[in-house]
Design a protein around this motif. Structure first.
Motif, PDB file in Angstrom:
ATOM      1  N   LEU A 185       0.905  -1.165  -0.084  1.00 32.91           N
ATOM      2  CA  LEU A 185       0.078   0.082  -0.006  1.00 32.91           C
ATOM      3  C   LEU A 185       0.800   1.283  -0.020  1.00 32.91           C
ATOM      4  O   LEU A 185       0.419   2.266  -0.646  1.00 32.91           O
ATOM      5  N   TYR A 239      -8.746  -6.117  -0.921  1.00 32.41           N
ATOM      6  CA  TYR A 239      -8.203  -4.808   0.215  1.00 32.41           C
ATOM      7  C   TYR A 239      -7.475  -3.927  -0.494  1.00 32.41           C
ATOM      8  O   TYR A 239      -7.474  -2.616  -0.222  1.00 32.41           O
ATOM      9  N   ASP A 289      -9.573  -1.355  -2.605  1.00 30.14           N
ATOM     10  CA  ASP A 289     -10.446  -0.630  -1.809  1.00 30.14           C
ATOM     11  C   ASP A 289      -9.557   0.426  -1.112  1.00 30.14           C
ATOM     12  O   ASP A 289     -10.077   1.794  -0.785  1.00 30.14           O
ATOM     13  N   ARG A 290      -8.198   0.573  -1.003  1.00 26.62           N
ATOM     14  CA  ARG A 290      -7.451   1.486  -0.553  1.00 26.62           C
ATOM     15  C   ARG A 290      -6.617   2.323  -1.686  1.00 26.62           C
ATOM     16  O   ARG A 290      -5.898   3.157  -1.087  1.00 26.62           O
TER      17      ARG A 290
END
Length: 317
Positions: A101, A138, A141-142
């Motif tokens: 991320l 995951y 979504d970010r």
């Protein structure tokens, strides 16, 4: 970014065309990142070889040997050099999802076009479908940037076409680099249609995939800058002929590169693919540089054999 999350699929289909190459990263003898060398190579790849996009900080680039700051700098340098002239897809792969991320957010901020995320190694996991779907969800979504899946035997398994097709429904999943046998990626390509771009790194199969599967994207490995010079653009040429539907002519041009392919394959020492690729770059006048541990450097004898094959392979310098 030039698109929203929900526009990622359409934007990729409009902008990801032709040949995208995976960049080897040059390192100095002391192991430091040769930023000037990479900039030099990128200019040559784009300006002279007409490569349409670059895959940055991937396995070819020895990302696993680089610090987090080095990987970010690698992305920034490439985005600066490619800006407005070629596309970029940045590898943000890592076993630690927080690192993935962090790299993804940096890619968004530094001007990258897309990112690619390798399927993670999964220990003690036999039913992977739900695990992999939730892993990519995951990340989706970010992150707002377009995300490509990447499945390769290095993960210890291959993602099933059905799993990939399910993940392809996520809004900013726009492509997959699918390093699997041809019958598997052909099945996925037919399953997802125009939903996402499907590609593989095999240059040997690129022409057939344009003709038989309607592919528009080669994503990607080192042949685009190892099989070509400023005076010898046969990979670019056969690609353009294939896109124009001139498959017989494209095949003749593609096949004329067989001596070059054989020169590369026949001199690549086992366990030294990265060092061999970098030495071949140096023979072409590019910046090759050193490898990082645990990769091995070539011996003088291996270099001599490679140089002899290079000089007789028929590439026009």
């Amino acid at each position: 970014m030039q698109y929203t999350k929900h526009e990622a699929k359409a934007h990729a289909r409009e902008t990801m065309w032709g040949i995208w190459a995976a960049a080897l990263n040059p390192f100095h003898a002391d192991g430091s990142f040769d930023e000037a060398g990479l900039r030099h190579n990128i200019r040559h790849w784009i300006d002279d070889l007409q490569i349409q996009g670059l895959f940055i900080a991937g396995k070819q680039g020895e990302f696993w040997s680089m610090s987090l700051d080095e990987r970010k700098r690698n992305m920034t340098v490439a985005a600066e050099e490619c800006g407005g002239k070629a596309g970029t897809i940045m590898s943000i792969s890592d076993q630690n999802v927080d690192t993935v991320l962090e790299l993804g957010l940096h890619a968004q901020d530094c001007g990258a076009d897309y990112v690619v995320v390798h399927a993670p190694m999964l220990s003690f996991c036999h039913d992977r479908d739900e695990v992999l779907y939730n892993y990519y969800k995951y990340l989706c979504d970010r992150l707002d940037i377009g995300i490509a899946m990447w499945s390769h035997p290095d993960s210890g398994y291959l993602m099933e076409p059905e799993t990939c097709a399910r993940i392809a429904d996520l809004p900013n999943i726009m492509a997959i680099k699918y390093s699997v046998p041809r019958e598997i990626y052909a099945r996925l390509s037919r399953m997802v249609g125009d939903k996402i771009l499907v590609s593989t790194s095999s240059e040997d199969e690129w022409l057939d995939n344009i003709e038989e599967l309607g592919w528009q994207l080669y994503l990607c490995s080192s042949p685009p800058y190892q099989l070509q010079t400023a005076n010898d653009l046969r990979m670019h040429e056969y690609t353009q002929l294939a896109f124009a539907g001139k498959f017989d002519e494209a095949r003749r041009v593609r096949n004329s590169l067989d001596p070059v392919r054989e020169a590369i394959r026949g001199t690549k020492p086992g366990g030294k693919p990265t060092a061999h690729g970098k030495y071949w770059q140096e023979l072409l006048g590019q910046v090759g540089g050193h490898v990082r541990h645990p990769m091995l450097e070539m011996t003088d004898a291996e270099k001599a054999a490679t140089r002899a094959a290079f000089e007789s392979c028929g590439l026009k310098l």
